[in-house]
Design an enzyme around this catalytic site. Structure first.
Site, PDB file in Angstrom:
ATOM      1  N   HIS A  61      16.450 -37.323  -4.384  1.00  0.00           N
ATOM      2  CA  HIS A  61      15.688 -37.682  -3.187  1.00  0.00           C
ATOM      3  C   HIS A  61      14.223 -37.256  -3.276  1.00  0.00           C
ATOM      4  O   HIS A  61      13.530 -37.231  -2.264  1.00  0.00           O
ATOM      5  CB  HIS A  61      16.350 -37.081  -1.938  1.00  0.00           C
ATOM      6  CG  HIS A  61      17.746 -37.577  -1.726  1.00  0.00           C
ATOM      7  ND1 HIS A  61      18.034 -38.852  -1.301  1.00  0.00           N
ATOM      8  CD2 HIS A  61      18.945 -36.985  -1.928  1.00  0.00           C
ATOM      9  CE1 HIS A  61      19.338 -39.027  -1.239  1.00  0.00           C
ATOM     10  NE2 HIS A  61      19.917 -37.895  -1.617  1.00  0.00           N
ATOM     11  N   GLU A  94       7.894 -15.424 -10.192  1.00  0.00           N
ATOM     12  CA  GLU A  94       7.177 -14.197  -9.827  1.00  0.00           C
ATOM     13  C   GLU A  94       6.812 -13.331 -11.024  1.00  0.00           C
ATOM     14  O   GLU A  94       5.802 -12.638 -10.978  1.00  0.00           O
ATOM     15  CB  GLU A  94       7.911 -13.397  -8.754  1.00  0.00           C
ATOM     16  CG  GLU A  94       9.172 -12.705  -9.171  1.00  0.00           C
ATOM     17  CD  GLU A  94       9.813 -11.903  -8.037  1.00  0.00           C
ATOM     18  OE1 GLU A  94       9.112 -11.390  -7.164  1.00  0.00           O
ATOM     19  OE2 GLU A  94      11.056 -11.791  -8.064  1.00  0.00           O
ATOM     20  N   TRP A 125      -3.062  -2.645  -1.349  1.00  0.00           N
ATOM     21  CA  TRP A 125      -2.697  -4.036  -1.621  1.00  0.00           C
ATOM     22  C   TRP A 125      -3.495  -4.843  -0.599  1.00  0.00           C
ATOM     23  O   TRP A 125      -3.246  -4.768   0.598  1.00  0.00           O
ATOM     24  CB  TRP A 125      -1.194  -4.208  -1.419  1.00  0.00           C
ATOM     25  CG  TRP A 125      -0.645  -5.554  -1.790  1.00  0.00           C
ATOM     26  CD1 TRP A 125      -0.247  -5.967  -3.023  1.00  0.00           C
ATOM     27  CD2 TRP A 125      -0.415  -6.663  -0.908  1.00  0.00           C
ATOM     28  NE1 TRP A 125       0.215  -7.258  -2.969  1.00  0.00           N
ATOM     29  CE2 TRP A 125       0.126  -7.713  -1.695  1.00  0.00           C
ATOM     30  CE3 TRP A 125      -0.608  -6.885   0.453  1.00  0.00           C
ATOM     31  CZ2 TRP A 125       0.475  -8.952  -1.157  1.00  0.00           C
ATOM     32  CZ3 TRP A 125      -0.267  -8.126   0.983  1.00  0.00           C
ATOM     33  CH2 TRP A 125       0.267  -9.141   0.178  1.00  0.00           C
ATOM     34  N   LYS A 131       6.440  -4.320  -3.918  1.00  0.00           N
ATOM     35  CA  LYS A 131       7.882  -4.059  -3.853  1.00  0.00           C
ATOM     36  C   LYS A 131       8.372  -3.982  -2.421  1.00  0.00           C
ATOM     37  O   LYS A 131       9.415  -4.537  -2.087  1.00  0.00           O
ATOM     38  CB  LYS A 131       8.204  -2.753  -4.589  1.00  0.00           C
ATOM     39  CG  LYS A 131       9.701  -2.442  -4.667  1.00  0.00           C
ATOM     40  CD  LYS A 131      10.430  -3.466  -5.503  1.00  0.00           C
ATOM     41  CE  LYS A 131      11.927  -3.228  -5.555  1.00  0.00           C
ATOM     42  NZ  LYS A 131      12.644  -4.415  -6.058  1.00  0.00           N
ATOM     43  N   ASN A 149      -2.183   2.191   5.935  1.00  0.00           N
ATOM     44  CA  ASN A 149      -1.341   1.034   5.604  1.00  0.00           C
ATOM     45  C   ASN A 149      -1.124   0.250   6.886  1.00  0.00           C
ATOM     46  O   ASN A 149      -0.965   0.854   7.955  1.00  0.00           O
ATOM     47  CB  ASN A 149       0.035   1.472   5.103  1.00  0.00           C
ATOM     48  CG  ASN A 149      -0.018   2.103   3.738  1.00  0.00           C
ATOM     49  OD1 ASN A 149      -1.068   2.162   3.115  1.00  0.00           O
ATOM     50  ND2 ASN A 149       1.119   2.592   3.277  1.00  0.00           N
ATOM     51  N   GLY A 150      -1.052  -1.060   6.787  1.00  0.00           N
ATOM     52  CA  GLY A 150      -0.830  -1.880   7.977  1.00  0.00           C
ATOM     53  C   GLY A 150      -2.042  -2.763   8.235  1.00  0.00           C
ATOM     54  O   GLY A 150      -2.902  -2.928   7.368  1.00  0.00           O
ATOM     55  N   CYS A 175       0.818  -1.211   0.000  1.00  0.00           N
ATOM     56  CA  CYS A 175       0.000   0.000   0.000  1.00  0.00           C
ATOM     57  C   CYS A 175       0.852   1.261   0.000  1.00  0.00           C
ATOM     58  O   CYS A 175       1.891   1.319   0.642  1.00  0.00           O
ATOM     59  CB  CYS A 175      -0.870   0.060   1.251  1.00  0.00           C
ATOM     60  SG  CYS A 175      -1.901  -1.369   1.477  1.00  0.00           S
TER      61      CYS A 175
HETATM   62  O1  M6R Z   1      13.091  -5.099   0.251  1.00  0.00           O
HETATM   63  P1  M6R Z   1      13.551  -6.475   0.624  1.00  0.00           P
HETATM   64  O2  M6R Z   1      14.874  -6.805   0.019  1.00  0.00           O
HETATM   65  O3  M6R Z   1      13.569  -6.700   2.108  1.00  0.00           O
HETATM   66  O4  M6R Z   1      12.476  -7.434   0.011  1.00  0.00           O
HETATM   67  C1  M6R Z   1      12.485  -8.803   0.288  1.00  0.00           C
HETATM   68  C2  M6R Z   1      11.562  -9.550  -0.640  1.00  0.00           C
HETATM   69  O5  M6R Z   1      10.242  -9.117  -0.451  1.00  0.00           O
HETATM   70  C3  M6R Z   1      11.956  -9.357  -2.101  1.00  0.00           C
HETATM   71  O6  M6R Z   1      13.267  -9.745  -2.352  1.00  0.00           O
HETATM   72  C4  M6R Z   1      11.010 -10.172  -3.012  1.00  0.00           C
HETATM   73  O7  M6R Z   1      11.212 -11.534  -2.818  1.00  0.00           O
HETATM   74  C5  M6R Z   1      11.222  -9.775  -4.470  1.00  0.00           C
HETATM   75  N1  M6R Z   1       9.958  -9.657  -5.131  1.00  0.00           N
HETATM   76  C6  M6R Z   1      12.053 -10.740  -5.219  1.00  0.00           C
HETATM   77  O8  M6R Z   1      12.239 -10.391  -6.546  1.00  0.00           O
END
Ligand code: M6R
Length: 607
Positions: free
Chosen positions: A503, A487, A72, A602, A98-99, A2
């Protein structure tokens, strides 16, 4: 996740707010909305992009004070009604939030029993009603927010506007909020990046802070009524300057920015003369480096994969027992914290709630945590107080690429630094650092001729699933390649250490199953080549990432992609690049929204 943007001043707010939301779009969201104060509060909201919101915003929405939001979904589906802002029943209070409000069910039941009509399924809406009730009881806007929040449990980055008073009241607890100080105007945003076109003078609110914004200035205070320590700081203007240039998508641009980003990260931190690394921000004397009994690296997603690569480098070069941890698990597993150990929180955004909570848990139990962070002044960076910035520059695509490389580069330099304080020889230090120094040029050379990436895309794009395999440092690279493809192209992917395949995952293989194997010329090469044979014997199609000149390995593959050969410690920086490109091009071919993949955000600011 958000996004919040708010403005109060003498300019028309609507376009400023929409522009602010556009700058927050990269965070990932599913609906958007806006509320503007004129003689009363008018609002518009809808599911979909900011462009959809723009198309329904009417000329009634004019005024010089307003708040805007990208949502979001957490509580309640993606519907127009659940989008923010939420208004009190009589429309005199509007909030964006947000939250997560953890006691929202109880509050909703109570409000309903009081005869309040709730119009959404969200947890956030209760805040509008609670604030409104306090306002009706004669409290000021600030005290109304304060009273509402005292009944609330959870996390918030909250902004409220009021029909009868031209102010924006903001509050932060666990969800980032930064206010911008202008001349005759004030701003608020969930991300400083959205403020830089307007002002570089900002106040990062801390948990428990409130701020009252007027055109004439900003007053901060604490939820308990005390004085806030928040101060005005100046942020770097260039942080906001990310634009696409000639690239069709940010993800591709950021993949191609890796050489330059890496140069920024390693510049001044490599001491070839002494074979040592220098991460000044850690402020650790040689004696302390010698005494550290254990290191733990904590992160999520791509950052976690960087931790996994870093763990191997530290153990190899410094012989210090090191573990990497999923932040969301770490915090809740009642971790045993050794005050003598060193903890690193690794994060691009510096706002990831799981990682931030882990940092707080470690600190609560007396541990020292350093940040390895990209976004300057972010919550984790501030919480850690000490650490290093990775200097990737703004990363806009949801799929992280250049931050991954720079996290690994920073951790490699740290491995050498701690290694040299212990048993690593000068010549071994020099050889790792020289190899790291060469990586930006090597990536540049690879990017000038990326090899048969489109053949790999052809092999994976319609696959039921894709298996990624690697050993040693290539195992986390395999995980990273799988995460990227999953993703952005929504193809189910599985990553395994190559030796573990027999395995279980081998059961998935049938004629034509694509298997991506990362096999640089390191000590694991011959074992990985044997695993390739096991896959081929089951009809799998092999996409191989190998070192230039390794024709023997290339001959085993259906698609062989060569990267420049390097020291095994830094090979992940090279082998990951074709994996990023495969994911990117697969998403483009499949017509997916590359920079804003569905359901993702993000900065993930909820747990
Ligand atoms: O901002 P951050 O590096 O802490 O974010 C961690 C993950 O949310 C982030 O790396 C996520 O997995 C990405 N979408 C990967 O491409």
């Amino acid at each position: 996740m958000c996004g919040i943007f708010g403005y109060i001043g003498d300019k028309q707010a609507t376009n400023l707010l929409l522009d602010g939301l556009r700058r927050l779009e990269y965070r990932g969201y599913d609906s958007a909305g806006i509320a503007i104060l004129n003689s009363n509060i008018s609002s518009s909201k809808c599911i979909g992009r900011v462009a959809n919101l723009e198309s329904i915003v009417t000329s009634e929405l004019n005024g010089t004070c307003g708040i805007a939001h990208t949502r979001w979904a957490t509580h309640g589906g993606v519907t127009d009604a659940n989008a923010h802002p939420h208004l009190s029943e009589d429309g005199t209070v509007a909030i964006i939030h947000n939250g997560i409000i953890e006691n929202s069910r109880a509050l909703r039941n109570w409000l309903t029993s009081e005869g309040v009509l709730l119009r959404s399924d969200t947890d956030s809406e209760v805040l509008a009603h609670l604030i409104h009730r306090a306002r009706k009881d004669g409290l000021s806007p600030l005290d109304s927010v304060r009273r509402a929040l005292r009944h609330t449990r959870g996390t918030w980055g909250l902004c409220a506007i009021f029909e009868d008073e031209e102010v924006i009241v903001c509050a932060r607890n666990g969800s980032p909020l930064v206010v911008g100080v202008g001349d005759g105007e004030s701003f608020v945003a969930s991300d400083p990046h959205a403020l830089t076109p307007h002002t570089q003078r900002v106040i990062f609110l801390e948990d428990g802070d409130l701020a009252v914004l007027t055109a004439g200035g900003i007053k901060t205070s604490r939820l308990d009524g005390g004085v806030s320590d928040a101060i005005v700081t100046t942020i770097d203007e260039s942080w906001g300057e990310a634009d696409l240039g000639d690239f069709p998508h940010f993800m591709l641009k950021e993949i191609y920015e890796q050489p330059e980003a890496l140069r920024q990260c390693i510049s001044g931190r490599i001491l070839l003369g002494s074979g040592n690394g220098k991460l000044g921000g850690l402020d650790l004397a040689t004696k302390s480096l010698r005494d550290i009994p254990h290191i733990r690296l904590i992160g999520c997603g791509t950052a976690l994969h960087a931790c996994q690569v870093g763990r191997l480098a530290i153990e190899e070069l410094a012989r210090v027992p090191t573990q990497s941890h999923v932040a969301s698990e770490f915090r809740y597993n009642n971790p045993v914290i050794d005050p003598n150990s060193l903890y690193f929180a690794v994060s691009q955004s510096g706002e990831t709630a799981d990682t931030l909570s882990a940092v707080k848990e470690i600190q609560l139990k007396g541990g020292q945590v350093m940040g390895i962070i990209n976004v300057v002044g972010s919550s984790i960076a501030r919480q850690c107080a000490r650490g290093v910035y990775i200097h990737s520059g703004p990363e806009q695509a949801v799929a992280s690429t250049k931050a991954f490389s720079n996290m690994i580069a920073a951790l490699t330099i740290f491995s050498v630094q701690i290694g040299r304080a212990r048993s690593l020889s000068k010549s071994d230090g020099v050889s790792v650092l020289k190899a790291l120094n060469d990586v930006p040029d090597q990536i540049e050379r690879y990017l000038s001729d990326v090899g048969p990436i489109m053949d790999a895309v052809e092999a994976v794009k319609d696959a039921k699933h894709v298996l990624f395999l690697g050993r040693g440092a290539s195992a986390p690279v395999a995980r990273e390649g799988a995460l990227k493809l999953m993703e952005v192209a929504y193809i189910p992917c599985l990553a395994y250490p190559a030796g573990e395949m027999k395995h279980g995952p081998i059961a998935l293989l049938e004629e034509g199953s694509p298997v991506v194997v990362i096999c640089p010329n390191d000590k694991f090469r011959s074992k990985t080549l044997s695993n390739i044979q096991e896959c081929k014997a089951r009809g799998a199609k092999i996409i191989l990432i190998h070192d230039e000149g390794d024709d023997e390995a290339a001959a085993e593959a259906d698609v062989a992609i060569a990267v420049p050969s390097s020291h095994s410690i830094v090979s992940p920086l090279l082998t990951v690049v074709p994996l990023q490109l495969i994911a990117y091009h697969a998403a483009v071919v499949l017509e997916k929204d590359v920079d804003k993949p569905r359901n993702l955000a993000k900065s993930v600011t909820v747990e």
